[in-house]
Design a protein around this motif. Sequence first.
Motif, short mmCIF file in Angstrom:
data_model
loop_
_atom_site.label_atom_id
_atom_site.label_comp_id
_atom_site.label_asym_id
_atom_site.label_seq_id
_atom_site.Cartn_x
_atom_site.Cartn_y
_atom_site.Cartn_z
N GLU A 1 0.84 -1.13 -0.09
CA GLU A 1 -0.17 0.02 0.21
C GLU A 1 0.91 1.16 -0.03
O GLU A 1 1.96 1.13 0.62
CB GLU A 1 -1.00 0.12 1.37
N VAL A 2 0.47 2.33 -0.75
CA VAL A 2 0.98 3.49 -0.79
C VAL A 2 0.12 4.67 0.15
O VAL A 2 -1.17 4.71 -0.33
CB VAL A 2 1.28 4.03 -2.14
N ILE A 3 0.59 5.33 1.17
CA ILE A 3 -0.02 6.02 1.80
C ILE A 3 0.79 7.53 2.01
O ILE A 3 2.04 7.58 1.85
CB ILE A 3 -0.06 5.69 3.27
N VAL A 4 -0.11 8.71 1.52
CA VAL A 4 0.22 10.14 1.47
C VAL A 4 0.41 10.35 2.97
O VAL A 4 -0.75 10.50 3.48
CB VAL A 4 -0.50 10.76 0.52
N LEU A 5 1.68 11.25 3.22
CA LEU A 5 1.74 11.58 4.42
C LEU A 5 0.97 13.10 4.35
O LEU A 5 0.83 14.02 3.41
CB LEU A 5 3.05 11.86 4.71
N GLY A 6 0.33 13.41 5.42
CA GLY A 6 -0.15 14.50 5.76
C GLY A 6 -1.87 14.65 5.86
O GLY A 6 -2.48 15.73 5.57
N TYR A 7 -2.41 13.44 5.75
CA TYR A 7 -3.99 13.59 5.26
C TYR A 7 -4.57 12.81 6.63
O TYR A 7 -5.93 12.92 6.57
CB TYR A 7 -4.25 12.79 4.02
N THR B 1 4.43 -2.95 3.21
CA THR B 1 4.17 -4.25 2.66
C THR B 1 3.02 -4.87 3.41
O THR B 1 2.57 -4.50 4.69
CB THR B 1 5.33 -5.10 2.96
N PRO B 2 2.47 -6.13 2.99
CA PRO B 2 1.42 -6.65 3.54
C PRO B 2 1.77 -7.27 4.97
O PRO B 2 1.01 -7.31 5.90
CB PRO B 2 1.04 -7.92 2.57
N ALA B 3 3.20 -7.79 4.86
CA ALA B 3 3.46 -8.35 6.38
C ALA B 3 3.67 -7.02 7.29
O ALA B 3 3.49 -7.19 8.50
CB ALA B 3 5.11 -9.07 6.09
N GLY B 4 4.14 -5.97 6.71
CA GLY B 4 4.36 -4.85 7.83
C GLY B 4 2.80 -4.38 8.42
O GLY B 4 2.88 -3.94 9.40
#
Length: 463
Positions: free
Chosen positions: A46-52, A281-284
Amino acid sequence: MVREGNPDVGSPRTSDLQHPGSKSSCILSSPGEEALPGEEPIKYGEVIVLGYNGCLSSGDKGRRRSRLALNRRPHANGVKPDVMHHISTPLVSKALSNRGQHSISYTLSRSHSVIVEYTHDSDTDMFQIGRSTENMIDFVVTDTSPGGGASEGPSAQSTISRYACRILCDRRPPYTARIYAAGFDASSNIFLGERAAKWRTPDGLMDGLTTNGVLVMHPAGGFSEDSAPGVWREISVCGNVYTLRDSRSAQQRGKLVENESNILQDGSLIDLCGATLLWRTPAGLLRAPTLKHLEAQRQEVNAARPQCPVGLSTLAFPSPARGRTAPDKQQPWVYVRCGHVHGYHGWGCRRERGPQERECPLCRLVGPYVPLWLGQEAGLCLDPGPPSHAFAPCGHVCSEKTARYWAQTPLPHGTHAFHAACPFCGAWLTVFFIMPPTLCPWGSEGAMAPDFQLSLVVNLPIQ
């Protein structure tokens, strides 16, 4: 492996160099890898944008959102370099670049270009990220403003490229994800003009950097309780790793870092010069807290019925379902300079010092007075620890290890500056402080921690 094309090509008639089945219309899936009906798709990460903090203020819609899961596609759409052409005629260069086949064009001069054609790769899936809203962009990202604001609409001043980067994920275990600078446009091309940084590699191939660059930082020790920030590097168009340029858009590249790769790890940060993304990652994500876990912690804090030390009113964190339109009447507030937590009140204003300056009724220190907010983006948390620490000046609350990690992590800003920032809103940090036992039912001894380079750690006074 890249094959060398005919160096004497003098007309657009070069389609015979293309491998059978390499056209974009002939993309096939990897044999035997179709998902069964009702089966959960394989997640690459997954990609997460910081700040939201979990959601865009206008709501997550389609490809414009604060978080995107990259799942294995029904049919592979990855590409890999195939043939390299040396072109001396601009018309030929244009003809090769507009055939609908993926290619990267390196303009060395007005009379000399190198075009690297790409062919279909049945072993990878490609995902593209950028500011453009065109269909080839899988994740639309806009500038995040420092200080807690976010510019979610199109902006003429945006520094994010329309086709910023691409991520290629292996369709077979262990599903390795690799990042590359630049993405293919609507014509399936990447153009590096005369002013772009580009060069010939020792093995005779071409490589280059985008105008503002794509920076990556892999955390030391993974994204876990023992993590420490890594070193920022720049990723090239071909996925090689370099040290940072003197400034963000300088034409001179950094030095090649041969012992590092473009493989994304859990917790890798990707900076697009205007927005910073976190790769999980999925494991993370299995080790990270869930939204249900964060909600249970909120309810446990509120069940302790903490009180304002002056007004004696009961304090409670509002439900995230209410949204962050305005602070709730029971919401805890904090004096940023000293860390004392109170309910909201209207006294102690010191307007001669500034419109937001208040005098703490307990210690008489004057400084900003802000509400405390729980961090709601679970993917930004290093551990499921209790919400015992908060960032200043924004007031977002999270676990101690999460707060300490982000307070030590410098995020790129502008052409050559770095600042630690709150991951939940993007505000530049001044300090982060520890909530007292009166507000946090788990308690906090919290001995004074060492000063960090970009932010201070301050103990919140025990009531």
